[in-house]
Design an enzyme around this catalytic site. Structure first.
Site, PDB file in Angstrom:
ATOM      1  NE  ARG A  61     -35.449 122.283  -3.851  1.00  0.00           N
ATOM      2  CZ  ARG A  61     -35.329 123.529  -4.318  1.00  0.00           C
ATOM      3  NH1 ARG A  61     -35.773 124.558  -3.631  1.00  0.00           N
ATOM      4  NH2 ARG A  61     -34.750 123.756  -5.484  1.00  0.00           N
ATOM      5  CE  LYS A 218     -42.683 112.287  18.879  1.00  0.00           C
ATOM      6  NZ  LYS A 218     -41.642 112.225  17.919  1.00  0.00           N
TER       7      LYS A 218
HETATM    8  C1  LIG Z   1     -43.177 118.063  21.525  1.00  0.00           C
HETATM    9  C2  LIG Z   1     -42.283 117.648  20.404  1.00  0.00           C
HETATM   10  N1  LIG Z   1     -42.076 118.505  19.390  1.00  0.00           N
HETATM   11  C3  LIG Z   1     -41.277 118.189  18.354  1.00  0.00           C
HETATM   12  C4  LIG Z   1     -40.633 116.979  18.287  1.00  0.00           C
HETATM   13  C5  LIG Z   1     -39.732 116.670  17.129  1.00  0.00           C
HETATM   14  O1  LIG Z   1     -40.405 115.859  16.214  1.00  0.00           O
HETATM   15  P1  LIG Z   1     -39.679 114.909  15.132  1.00  0.00           P
HETATM   16  O2  LIG Z   1     -39.022 113.819  15.876  1.00  0.00           O
HETATM   17  O3  LIG Z   1     -40.794 114.495  14.236  1.00  0.00           O
HETATM   18  O4  LIG Z   1     -38.675 115.758  14.428  1.00  0.00           O
HETATM   19  C6  LIG Z   1     -40.823 116.041  19.308  1.00  0.00           C
HETATM   20  C7  LIG Z   1     -40.166 114.731  19.271  1.00  0.00           C
HETATM   21  O5  LIG Z   1     -40.265 113.932  20.149  1.00  0.00           O
HETATM   22  C8  LIG Z   1     -41.675 116.394  20.397  1.00  0.00           C
HETATM   23  O6  LIG Z   1     -41.877 115.561  21.432  1.00  0.00           O
END
Ligand SMILES: Cc1ncc(COP(=O)(O)O)c(C=O)c1O
Length: 403
Positions: A61, A218
């Site tokens: 952790r 992403k």
């Molecule tokens: C610009 C942006 N930041 C943060 C996030 C959150 O990411 P996660 O789904 O990995 O928690 C997203 C999710 O779509 C996003 O589009």
């Protein structure tokens, strides 16, 4: 000399034992270390290690070799080309990264200054978690210098400016150099969500940002098979005294397997981004001259409201765009149904093209007046452009729009 005794092992003992692997040659790929704890040869060693945290591995952790290797790789990408140092943490999701980055620098009574429109989950996090904990949120156009300066002067409790650029889903670009300069003048920290750009296109720390956030779910992973996030900074003190302390106590570390998946994706990040950005540019041009499209939001078009800023701070213009289709919601639904190569899914940054309806999906919880003000209309469709052949993609849209 103490004689070491060789313990006798019965069947049950051998089964219960943790088998140690003998590493005879160096593995080519990053090894996955799925261990909860690391062990010490003596109590003295354990005491010494515990007293000098972080440094040596103790408990997963707090830190894990697989996870740290990938965090450090992303951190290096964020500062590549500069002399800045970099420190990174890999989290279990992008949301965990946003929470960690902000929570570790905020106290009750502080204010976050941010844009009126952000990824829907981030706005909900601000409203439902931060506001509940006594943190106030002020929204403004971060490119409006006069307004930002007035707000900074009149609200001494503004502790952080949270920036998302390009903005999800309207793709406006925030001028990083400008806002980071204003923030520094007023001793305010800047936290930048760099998910849409990735460090291949924009490196916010090099524009003066204090903390960079990623949803690695992403583009950094890029294949839609992992969920993760990253928090990066060049500030050693901020890293060890705030970020790492909150990280180990919140328990938001990514699993070693997720870290390994992110690393596999990172290997092709520039190649994927080059093709996806090129495809997005061509698709944006195609939509721009299509009679069924009212508006194209793509920072690469010189008609885009913040194209000038994009040119200044992005290597390419990204692989995300959004379009306003001529028609009402029923007609939009009908068009999207005709697409064969684009999948409707609430994510982005994968190898295949994904579409989403922000008004009813990612920004469902955004108040109606903000949606109207920011152009999140019923006919707005967000597209995350993939690696397909661009002619196939254009033909697919051309067919759907002609129906
Ligand atoms: C610009 C942006 N930041 C943060 C996030 C959150 O990411 P996660 O789904 O990995 O928690 C997203 C999710 O779509 C996003 O589009």
């Amino acid at each position: 000399m103490v004689k070491k005794h060789k313990a006798k092992k019965e069947f049950e003992t051998l089964c219960a034992e943790n088998t140690g692997a003998e590493i005879l040659s160096r593995p080519h790929q990053l090894p996955i270390y799925p261990t909860a704890a690391f062990c010490f040869d003596s109590l003295e060693e354990g005491i010494e290690i515990f007293a000098n945290q972080p440094g040596v591995h103790v408990y997963s952790r707090y830190g894990n070799p697989t996870v740290e290797a990938v965090a450090s790789k992303i951190a290096k990408l964020e500062v590549m080309g500069s002399d800045l140092p970099s420190y990174g943490l890999l989290t279990s999701s992008g949301m965990a990264a946003i929470f960690l980055g902000l929570d570790s620098i905020l106290r009750t009574g502080d204010i976050i200054l941010t844009q009126p429109i952000l990824y829907g989950g981030t706005s909900e996090l601000f409203e439902k978690i931060f506001q509940k904990n006594g943190i106030k949120i002020i929204n403004t156009d971060l490119n409006d210098n006069k307004n930002v300066i007035t707000l900074l002067k009149n609200n001494k409790n503004i502790r952080a400016i949270f920036i998302e650029t390009p903005v999800n889903p309207t793709l406006e670009i925030v001028d990083l150099l400008n806002i980071c300069k204003l923030a520094k003048l007023h001793k305010v920290l800047t936290v930048v969500d760099n998910t849409f750009s990735t460090p291949y296109l924009t490196q916010p720390l090099q524009f003066g940002a204090d903390i960079v956030i990623h949803s690695t779910t992403k583009y950094l992973h890029g294949h839609g098979a992992s969920t993760g996030g990253a928090v990066i900074t060049s500030n050693r003190k901020l890293f060890y005294e705030k970020l790492w302390v909150s990280y180990k106590l919140l328990g938001c570390i990514a699993s070693p397997f997720e870290a390994w998946l992110i690393d596999i994706g990172l290997k092709t990040l520039p190649q994927r981004m080059n093709v996806q950005c090129q495809n997005a540019f061509k698709l944006a041009q195609f939509f721009n001259s299509h009679p069924k499209i009212i508006k194209v939001n793509y920072p690469g078009l010189n008609t885009h409201s913040t194209h000038r800023i994009a040119k200044k701070q992005m290597k390419r213009f990204g692989a995300m765009l959004s379009i306003e289709i001529k028609g009402n919601l029923i007609q939009v639904k009908r068009i999207l149904k005709k697409l064969k190569l684009c999948t409707i899914a609430p994510t982005l940054g994968e190898t295949s093209t994904l579409i989403l309806h922000p008004a009813s999906m990612s920004h469902l919880k955004t108040p109606k007046h903000i949606k109207e003000q920011q152009g999140i209309k019923d006919n707005l469709v967000r597209i995350s452009v993939g690696l397909e052949n661009i002619n196939d993609l254009m033909n697919d849209w051309d067919y759907a729009l002609s129906q």
